[in-house]
Design an enzyme around this catalytic site. Structure first.
Site, PDB file in Angstrom:
ATOM      1  N   ALA A   1      16.504   6.220  22.509  1.00  0.00           N
ATOM      2  CA  ALA A   1      16.112   5.152  21.596  1.00  0.00           C
ATOM      3  C   ALA A   1      16.279   5.621  20.173  1.00  0.00           C
ATOM      4  O   ALA A   1      16.411   6.816  19.921  1.00  0.00           O
ATOM      5  CB  ALA A   1      14.662   4.750  21.845  1.00  0.00           C
TER       6      ALA A   1
ATOM      7  N   ILE B   1       0.828  -1.210   0.000  1.00  0.00           N
ATOM      8  CA  ILE B   1       0.000   0.000   0.000  1.00  0.00           C
ATOM      9  C   ILE B   1       0.860   1.257   0.000  1.00  0.00           C
ATOM     10  O   ILE B   1       0.568   2.223  -0.694  1.00  0.00           O
ATOM     11  CB  ILE B   1      -0.912   0.035   1.256  1.00  0.00           C
TER      12      ILE B   1
ATOM     13  N   GLU C   1      19.528  16.397  12.596  1.00  0.00           N
ATOM     14  CA  GLU C   1      19.131  17.782  12.271  1.00  0.00           C
ATOM     15  C   GLU C   1      17.677  18.097  12.633  1.00  0.00           C
ATOM     16  O   GLU C   1      17.387  19.169  13.129  1.00  0.00           O
ATOM     17  CB  GLU C   1      19.342  18.025  10.771  1.00  0.00           C
TER      18      GLU C   1
ATOM     19  N   GLU D   1      -3.757  -5.976   8.256  1.00  0.00           N
ATOM     20  CA  GLU D   1      -3.059  -4.729   7.917  1.00  0.00           C
ATOM     21  C   GLU D   1      -1.744  -4.693   8.686  1.00  0.00           C
ATOM     22  O   GLU D   1      -1.747  -4.759   9.922  1.00  0.00           O
ATOM     23  CB  GLU D   1      -3.943  -3.536   8.296  1.00  0.00           C
TER      24      GLU D   1
ATOM     25  N   PRO E   1       2.366  -6.037  18.149  1.00  0.00           N
ATOM     26  CA  PRO E   1       2.343  -7.196  17.238  1.00  0.00           C
ATOM     27  C   PRO E   1       0.986  -7.431  16.565  1.00  0.00           C
ATOM     28  O   PRO E   1       0.908  -8.238  15.650  1.00  0.00           O
ATOM     29  CB  PRO E   1       2.737  -8.368  18.134  1.00  0.00           C
TER      30      PRO E   1
END
Lengths: 177, 177
Positions: free
Chosen positions: B75, B13, B137, B37, B113
């Site tokens: 992270a 998609i 940036e 999906e 999940p």
């Protein structure tokens, strides 16, 4: 000062059954522009159903996005106009058959705030009454009742791979110790 | 027996900068079909940088999908062909300026999940050496050093809203107690 990102354009990419995708163009400091890919999700609940002998009622199901069977706490998507608490009561009953005389809201969290607005409301379910499960037609779920200390070891051994479940087990251990 | 879901059709998609979206048609028991999906994500790392006096180095940034500033553990997304450990070392340095003499892998987990394959590798960073941060940036990040016990209260007070961060704080508390 952390600047907010002002949307100057928003393109709807996909309207799905469970999720929607849009791409926003945002304005950053210094007139710079950036795009943000955003998966819209209706939100969900997760429940830690805990028995009197410190076991948690878990469910196992195949998760297509990761092509594997995961051991998780009971959880489910919030229906349109549904309150999180009603959803938690409904999902616990559907997935495990249990009802809880005591359903306590703990807190809510975003699962992936870098690309999605999915928010999960976490509940602790106590004083459980056993009943019959009634999962959705295309859900194939198995139930398993596992000792909390065992579940904590399974987290550190990498045997539990779902983030809401790890979070829920560690919170339950911390709160009920 | 929990059945695997066999893909019989897969529609691409959207191919984005950070995520891709596809919709799979799967075969369920009894010849039933369903669609799934799936948001594809390259994976990420999260780091709990812990000081000798039991503080965690946290970062704050605006997260467009949830339109708010979140307090999180450092992270970042794994680059193509990058090892999770190299990514953890790089992201810690970029976002906080710190380097760790001791970087310990804890475990990995899937953030959502039900609709995504995003996997986060979690590290505990100890024996920290201070340096200069160098964020990307278009990242606007502020650093904050917060006592672990304070962070645990902030989880239960609903002040920390990011799932990997809640999970990381509870795991650090459990492991370092």
């Amino acid at each position: 000062m952390i600047p907010n990102e002002i949307t100057i354009k928003s393109d709807r990419i996909y309207e799905g059954k469970m999720i929607q995708l849009r791409v926003d163009t945002v304005l950053l400091p210094g007139e710079k522009q950036a795009t943000r890919e955003i998966v819209e999700h209706p939100g969900a609940v997760a429940i830690v159903p805990i028995t009197e002998d410190n076991k948690i009622i878990m469910v196992k199901q195949f998760r297509k996005p990761v092509e594997s069977i995961l051991l998780e706490v009971p959880a489910g998507k919030i229906d349109k106009d549904e309150e999180p608490l009603s959803c938690a009561i409904r999902e616990l009953k559907e997935e495990t058959g249990y009802e809880a005389k005591n359903m306590q809201f703990l807190f809510s969290f975003y699962t992936s705030p870098g690309f999605s607005n999915e928010r999960i409301y976490l509940y602790l379910a106590k004083d459980l009454i056993k009943g019959k499960a009634s999962p959705d037609e295309d859900e194939h779920i198995e139930m398993e009742c596992i000792d909390m200390d065992k579940l904590v070891s399974m987290v550190y051994d990498g045997k539990i791979k779902d983030s809401k479940t790890i979070l829920a087990i560690l919170a339950a251990k911390d709160l009920l110790k």
